[in-house]
Motif scaffolding. Structure first.
Motif, PDB file in Angstrom:
ATOM      1  N   ALA A 406      15.444  58.915 -32.270  1.00 31.54           N
ATOM      2  CA  ALA A 406      15.303  57.458 -32.366  1.00 31.54           C
ATOM      3  C   ALA A 406      13.935  57.082 -32.909  1.00 31.54           C
ATOM      4  CB  ALA A 406      15.548  56.829 -30.999  1.00 31.54           C
ATOM      5  N   ALA A 407      12.906  57.814 -32.487  1.00 31.82           N
ATOM      6  CA  ALA A 407      11.546  57.493 -32.934  1.00 31.82           C
ATOM      7  C   ALA A 407      11.395  57.719 -34.431  1.00 31.82           C
ATOM      8  CB  ALA A 407      10.541  58.352 -32.163  1.00 31.82           C
ATOM      9  N   ALA A 408      11.914  58.855 -34.935  1.00 31.21           N
ATOM     10  CA  ALA A 408      11.798  59.146 -36.364  1.00 31.21           C
ATOM     11  C   ALA A 408      12.581  58.140 -37.197  1.00 31.21           C
ATOM     12  CB  ALA A 408      12.298  60.565 -36.638  1.00 31.21           C
ATOM     13  N   VAL A 409      13.792  57.807 -36.747  1.00 33.60           N
ATOM     14  CA  VAL A 409      14.624  56.847 -37.466  1.00 33.60           C
ATOM     15  C   VAL A 409      13.973  55.468 -37.474  1.00 33.60           C
ATOM     16  CG1 VAL A 409      16.825  55.624 -37.441  1.00 33.60           C
ATOM     17  CG2 VAL A 409      16.781  58.093 -37.061  1.00 33.60           C
ATOM     18  N   ARG A 410      13.423  55.060 -36.336  1.00 36.11           N
ATOM     19  CA  ARG A 410      12.790  53.743 -36.246  1.00 36.11           C
ATOM     20  C   ARG A 410      11.591  53.639 -37.191  1.00 36.11           C
ATOM     21  NH1 ARG A 410      12.909  49.483 -32.774  1.00 36.11           N
ATOM     22  NH2 ARG A 410      14.466  50.580 -31.529  1.00 36.11           N
ATOM     23  N   GLU A 411      10.827  54.715 -37.272  1.00 39.48           N
ATOM     24  CA  GLU A 411       9.647  54.701 -38.143  1.00 39.48           C
ATOM     25  C   GLU A 411      10.048  54.491 -39.600  1.00 39.48           C
ATOM     26  OE1 GLU A 411       5.854  57.546 -39.359  1.00 39.48           O
ATOM     27  OE2 GLU A 411       7.091  58.061 -37.620  1.00 39.48           O
ATOM     28  N   VAL A 412      11.142  55.117 -40.005  1.00 37.26           N
ATOM     29  CA  VAL A 412      11.618  54.949 -41.380  1.00 37.26           C
ATOM     30  C   VAL A 412      12.222  53.564 -41.571  1.00 37.26           C
ATOM     31  CG1 VAL A 412      13.258  55.778 -43.112  1.00 37.26           C
ATOM     32  CG2 VAL A 412      12.059  57.421 -41.652  1.00 37.26           C
ATOM     33  N   ALA A 413      12.980  53.092 -40.589  1.00 36.20           N
ATOM     34  CA  ALA A 413      13.750  51.856 -40.729  1.00 36.20           C
ATOM     35  C   ALA A 413      12.900  50.598 -40.685  1.00 36.20           C
ATOM     36  CB  ALA A 413      14.817  51.784 -39.635  1.00 36.20           C
ATOM     37  N   GLN A 414      11.771  50.639 -39.994  1.00 39.46           N
ATOM     38  CA  GLN A 414      11.035  49.387 -39.751  1.00 39.46           C
ATOM     39  C   GLN A 414      10.489  48.734 -41.020  1.00 39.46           C
ATOM     40  OE1 GLN A 414       8.059  50.500 -36.926  1.00 39.46           O
ATOM     41  NE2 GLN A 414       6.907  51.797 -38.340  1.00 39.46           N
ATOM     42  N   SER A 415      10.329  49.516 -42.080  1.00 43.84           N
ATOM     43  CA  SER A 415       9.868  48.918 -43.339  1.00 43.84           C
ATOM     44  C   SER A 415      11.035  48.403 -44.185  1.00 43.84           C
ATOM     45  CB  SER A 415       9.075  49.954 -44.151  1.00 43.84           C
ATOM     46  OG  SER A 415       9.912  51.042 -44.509  1.00 43.84           O
ATOM     47  N   LEU A 416      12.273  48.679 -43.747  1.00 46.97           N
ATOM     48  CA  LEU A 416      13.453  48.305 -44.521  1.00 46.97           C
ATOM     49  C   LEU A 416      14.293  47.213 -43.878  1.00 46.97           C
ATOM     50  CD1 LEU A 416      14.662  51.950 -45.369  1.00 46.97           C
ATOM     51  CD2 LEU A 416      13.399  50.406 -46.884  1.00 46.97           C
ATOM     52  N   VAL A 417      14.096  47.003 -42.562  1.00 46.89           N
ATOM     53  CA  VAL A 417      14.979  46.114 -41.804  1.00 46.89           C
ATOM     54  C   VAL A 417      14.164  45.126 -40.983  1.00 46.89           C
ATOM     55  CG1 VAL A 417      16.813  46.042 -40.068  1.00 46.89           C
ATOM     56  CG2 VAL A 417      16.690  47.974 -41.654  1.00 46.89           C
ATOM     57  N   PRO A 418      14.543  43.835 -40.967  1.00 49.62           N
ATOM     58  CA  PRO A 418      13.838  42.857 -40.134  1.00 49.62           C
ATOM     59  C   PRO A 418      13.926  43.231 -38.646  1.00 49.62           C
ATOM     60  CG  PRO A 418      15.317  41.770 -41.687  1.00 49.62           C
ATOM     61  CD  PRO A 418      15.630  43.226 -41.746  1.00 49.62           C
ATOM     62  N   VAL A 425      20.381  48.653 -36.368  1.00 51.02           N
ATOM     63  CA  VAL A 425      20.392  49.556 -37.519  1.00 51.02           C
ATOM     64  C   VAL A 425      19.972  50.965 -37.110  1.00 51.02           C
ATOM     65  CG1 VAL A 425      19.346  50.044 -39.766  1.00 51.02           C
ATOM     66  CG2 VAL A 425      20.060  47.715 -39.209  1.00 51.02           C
ATOM     67  N   VAL A 426      18.999  51.068 -36.220  1.00 50.82           N
ATOM     68  CA  VAL A 426      18.575  52.385 -35.723  1.00 50.82           C
ATOM     69  C   VAL A 426      19.750  53.087 -35.043  1.00 50.82           C
ATOM     70  CG1 VAL A 426      17.130  53.565 -34.016  1.00 50.82           C
ATOM     71  CG2 VAL A 426      16.129  51.837 -35.519  1.00 50.82           C
ATOM     72  N   ASP A 427      20.480  52.359 -34.217  1.00 52.98           N
ATOM     73  CA  ASP A 427      21.656  52.943 -33.547  1.00 52.98           C
ATOM     74  C   ASP A 427      22.698  53.412 -34.560  1.00 52.98           C
ATOM     75  OD1 ASP A 427      20.541  52.463 -31.087  1.00 52.98           O
ATOM     76  OD2 ASP A 427      21.633  50.589 -30.739  1.00 52.98           O
ATOM     77  N   LEU A 428      22.934  52.589 -35.598  1.00 56.31           N
ATOM     78  CA  LEU A 428      23.912  52.963 -36.618  1.00 56.31           C
ATOM     79  C   LEU A 428      23.461  54.203 -37.389  1.00 56.31           C
ATOM     80  CD1 LEU A 428      24.850  49.437 -38.073  1.00 56.31           C
ATOM     81  CD2 LEU A 428      26.297  50.916 -36.655  1.00 56.31           C
TER      82      LEU A 428
END
Length: 463
Positions: A406-418, A425-428
């Protein structure tokens, strides 16, 4: 309050009737359509469709049978043998001459070459292979019951079924022996069928990749050389003796087995007419005419060393997907009918039999996917909205050899998703990573080698 009738009711009735080659009575129709129309209303609609010449009827009272208009059955007969029904599609009377000709021995048929006038004489929006009545019928049964929506929405709603159906049905028309269940296991779980040729699995996976290209990049695809060369590259991957021929127009002579037709052999002319096909197709306004035009002229030209018919079948779906119409899967199409329709084009430049196959195949597909869309869950709106972001997230995790935490995914996602949708989105993304396998990596624009390297890393961590 009176029951509100579906806007596509006539199309549903016609599609159900088209399923029954020998006709269907009011009792069976009423049972099948009971949830959407009363028997009395059904009877009124049937009478109206007869007056409009969309269907025909024979007999009286309970013996009355309804059939698709202008269709007849084909029978296989032996010398002095009783007639037995043959697996075929309903055909128009003019197609009978085509069948009679192509069923002669090859020695009785006149050798012919490519006739450039066949293509040159076609004038987009003036010449029509599909009559206005056929085009209107296909529009009625093919449009989304949800009304206007973005291009590709219909295909995305049924993507999982379409991947299996079209990959299996199109491969089967090439002699592939995978069953639909084998195909499903291969696409969904990456499991190749035991005892089957590896080329068969490769053919199906190539179809899956090509279909995903059409659906996922609907805004970029079109009737242009880039799209069709890439379609060929995907469909022919790992199947040609010379990999350098994949995604390229042929520069040598080819022979087509089972026919007296000899394709064009001059590379410069092949390129010239390939571009003319795409130019004319792009100018056609009606999506069904576009689709059928491609099914006629790509195989007739044979622009590639192999895999031409596969390119034409998937290329026919471009206009349907772009116009958010039901896609064409070729499900249940008898191989013999398709082959004979194609031979009619090759040897006689007659499109009537292939047209009958096309129309029947589309009726079958639209009925199938209309039913499927009524049973599948609505697409997750967050997944739909952040589809590109999810592809980027999965790609970065895999290519970066990161753990799917979850931590790795969140780090990538936070610049792409509000922030308001970040948790969802992290869960998906975590769910998608958990279900990632060899059979679906191209959906995330990953190479198999990238996925395998990431998988090996995961195993080393847990070992």
């Amino acid at each position: 309050m009176p029951k509100r009738l579906r806007e596509d009711l006539d199309a549903r009735i016609e599609a159900e009737i088209a399923r029954h080659r020998e006709g269907v009575g009011i009792v069976d129709l009423s049972k099948t359509l009971a949830k959407i129309v009363s028997r009395r209303t059904l009877q009124r609609r049937l009478n109206k469709l007869i007056k409009k010449r969309h269907i025909s009827a024979k007999g009286e009272g309970r013996a009355r049978v309804y059939r698709a208009l202008g269709s007849i059955d084909i029978y296989a007969t032996g010398a002095g043998a009783a007639k037995e029904i043959e697996a075929y599609v309903p055909i128009s009377a003019e197609s009978q001459d085509v069948i009679n000709y192509v069923r002669q021995s090859i020695q009785q048929r006149q050798p012919v070459g490519y006739d450039r006038v066949f293509l040159e004489s076609y004038q987009p929006n003036e010449t029509h292979y599909l009559s206005s009545a056929i085009r209107d019928h296909l529009h009625r049964i093919g449009r989304s019951p949800d009304g206007p929506r973005p291009a590709g929405t219909y295909a995305r709603d049924i993507l999982n079924r379409l991947l299996i159906d079209l990959s299996w049905a199109s491969s089967r028309l090439e002699g592939n022996t995978y069953t639909r269940l084998d195909t499903q296991n291969l696409i969904e779980h990456g499991q190749a069928a035991e005892g089957k040729d590896r080329r068969e699995a490769q053919m199906i996976l190539n179809h899956k990749d090509a279909i995903e290209l059409l659906v996922e990049q609907v805004e970029e695809i079109g009737f242009n050389s880039f799209t069709f060369l890439n379609l060929h590259a995907l469909l022919s991957a790992n199947l040609l003796a010379d990999p350098g021929e994949s995604g390229r127009l042929r520069n040598r002579i080819v022979e087509v087995s089972g026919t007296v037709f000899h394709p064009l052999g001059i590379p410069q002319q092949i390129e010239q007419y390939f571009h003319l096909i795409l130019e004319k197709a792009d100018a056609i306004k009606d999506p069904f005419e576009q689709a059928f035009f491609i099914m006629v002229h790509i195989p007739y030209l044979q622009p590639f060393l192999d895999v031409n018919k596969r390119v034409s079948r998937l290329g026919a779906n471009i206009s349907l997907i772009r116009h958010n119409l039901c896609p064409l899967s070729f499900i249940d199409v008898p191989e013999k009918a398709y082959v004979e329709g194609t031979l009619g084009v090759y040897e006689l430049k007659q499109v009537s039999l292939l047209r009958d196959v096309f129309v029947w195949a589309y009726e079958r597909s639209s009925q199938r996917y209309l039913a499927i869309r009524e049973t599948v869950a609505e697409p997750n709106p967050v997944r739909l909205r952040y589809r590109e972001a999810l592809i980027s997230i999965i790609g970065e995790i895999v290519r970066g050899q990161q753990r799917p935490s979850a931590a790795a995914v969140r780090e990538v996602a936070q610049s792409l998703v509000p922030n308001k949708d970040l948790d969802h989105v992290v869960d998906l993304a975590i769910e998608d990573l958990a279900h990632l396998h060899e059979g679906n990596v191209s959906r995330y624009r990953l190479r198999l080698s990238e996925y395998c390297a990431w998988q090996a890393m995961q195993k080393n961590i847990t070992a």
